[in-house]
Enzyme design. Structure first.
Site, PDB file in Angstrom:
ATOM      1  N   HIS A  46     -31.068  -3.381  16.343  1.00 36.06           N
ATOM      2  CA  HIS A  46     -31.493  -4.689  15.824  1.00 36.06           C
ATOM      3  C   HIS A  46     -31.430  -4.676  14.301  1.00 36.06           C
ATOM      4  CE1 HIS A  46     -33.686  -5.564  19.817  1.00 36.06           C
ATOM      5  NE2 HIS A  46     -32.584  -6.281  19.744  1.00 36.06           N
ATOM      6  N   GLU A  88     -40.637   2.378  19.068  1.00 38.14           N
ATOM      7  CA  GLU A  88     -40.877   1.324  18.075  1.00 38.14           C
ATOM      8  C   GLU A  88     -41.643   1.966  16.929  1.00 38.14           C
ATOM      9  OE1 GLU A  88     -39.902  -1.852  18.288  1.00 38.14           O
ATOM     10  OE2 GLU A  88     -39.494  -2.208  20.414  1.00 38.14           O
TER      11      GLU A  88
HETATM   12 ZN   LIG Z   1     -35.497  -3.762  18.153  1.00 40.94          ZN
END
Ligand SMILES: [Zn+2]
Length: 410
Positions: free
Chosen positions: A171, A372
């Protein structure tokens, strides 16, 4: 150096600005609240969860509200009695302060404590190969949609050991992720001769690392829109970009992903339509039985997510995933006292089909985590450069636990 400064300022001058935008944390406690949040999709940028369809009663929602919608939004929230707090007071101000201001052009000595452009990251990779030619091989197996190189690193004392697969930067706006891949590679190479722990991992495993998978999206976050998440492909629709982490062959087009090309969770026109998804998928499929673990680094939230996220179902070795997540999180916490949570995706995050993690598990990788990284929302995607070094230090400890566990099974 002066020229570089001029170039940087010029680049920033043309980039989209976020003056006065705020990130709010909303606390929906009723179905009316959830519906109201869903209706914000037209103008709001969902940070966490990453799609309005994933909003649930009782779970906080981080969302960026453009300045021109703030007054109206806060009035509506008050009218329906939804609690909220301001997480980021001025998004542009936070973006301006993410840099420490000490960045110098890359000319040999690489500064791991700052964010680098895609161009710098690619030259860094080749420089590392020159410096550590016996331990590192750099390849550019695939071109992105915009004709950039997708860089793949193969690292270790042998290229034929069991594979430990890592990727960063799926991302675009999650800048701490590629920053981690760079410092990790540097740590493994520069400490090979001095750190017995590093050496044992590098001698037992072959690390295959994609330091910046979504290279087009990342370049776009530097040039145009710091908040861009997706790829930069366009299939003749009004909006650009596919969510690469909804594009893999894992219940593709299922829950938590969108058919709308304007959505930030658009799953794309077909499975693995994106160059980066093709590259990673092909690598996994052509190394069945060789890849012992796969870590994919995202931000933010401080969470270990293991499969599955594409349905409410468990992996065969759930206990192993959970035990190693606990041990890894403990090692991470011991470094700078940051706490990470853990669990299967459907439970610890939300349903999200088409992810690279579920795909890899389905196609033979025994141990898989989406990690994350920092933080829990104070800065979100705009983590300041001052947090790169501590993030790296604690995440080394986290990765070591997983790698050493893999080594005990060899
Ligand atoms: Zn991500």
């Amino acid at each position: 150096m002066k020229l570089f400064l001029v170039f940087t300022l010029a680049t920033l001058a043309f980039a989209k600005r976020f003056d006065g935008d705020q990130v709010l944390t909303l606390h929906p406690t009723s179905s009316e609240h959830v519906i109201t949040i869903n209706e914000m999709e037209e103008f709001a940028d969902f940070w966490r969860p990453d799609s309005p369809s994933l909003v649930r009663e009782g779970s906080p929602v981080d969302v960026r509200i453009p300045r021109e919608y703030l007054f109206k939004t806060k009035r509506v929230l008050a009218a329906i009695n939804m609690d909220f707090e301001v997480k980021v007071n001025d998004v542009q101000d936070t973006i301006d302060h993410q840099f420490t201001g000490t960045k110098t052009p890359y000319a040999g000595a690489y500064d791991y404590d700052v964010y680098h452009t895609d161009v710098e990251i690619e030259s860094w990779a080749f420089d590392m190969q020159s410096q550590y030619s016996s331990l590192l091989k750099v390849e550019t197996p695939t071109k992105s949609e915009e004709n950039r190189n997708i860089v793949r690193l193969t690292m270790g004392s042998s290229q034929n050991n069991p594979i430990f697969l890592i990727d960063c930067g799926i991302h675009a706006r999650e800048w701490i992720s590629p920053a981690f891949c760079q410092c990790f590679v540097n740590r493994m190479l520069s400490q090979y001769n001095t750190d017995a722990n590093v050496r044992s991992m590098m001698d037992a495993l072959t690390f295959v690392i994609y330091p910046l998978l979504n290279v087009d999206g990342y370049a776009y976050t530097w040039s145009d829109d710091r908040m861009w998440r997706k790829t930069r492909s366009n299939y003749g629709t009004v909006c650009t970009g596919v969510d690469p982490n909804r594009n893999f062959d894992a219940e593709w087009s299922g829950p938590g992903s969108s058919s709308n090309p304007c959505s930030d969770t658009y799953y794309g026109p077909e499975v693995a339509s994106e160059q980066l998804s093709k590259e990673l998928s092909n690598f996994v499929l052509s190394h069945t039985g060789e890849i012992q673990a796969y870590l994919t680094f995202h931000s933010y939230g401080q969470v270990y997510i293991y499969p599955y996220s594409d349905a409410v179902k468990d992996v065969d070795n759930k206990q192993e995933h959970n035990d190693i997540a606990i041990a890894s999180a403990a090692a991470l916490e011991a470094v700078h006292r940051k706490q990470y949570t853990y669990g299967p995706g459907y439970q610890s995050m939300y349903l999200a089909a088409g992810g690279s993690d579920d795909f890899s598990k389905d196609f033979g990788v025994p141990l898989v985590y989406t990690i994350e990284l920092r933080d829990t929302g104070r800065y979100g995607f705009i983590l300041p450069e001052s947090q790169i070094a501590p993030s790296c230090e604690e995440t080394y400890a986290a990765v070591d636990v997983i790698a050493q566990h893999v080594m005990t099974k060899l």
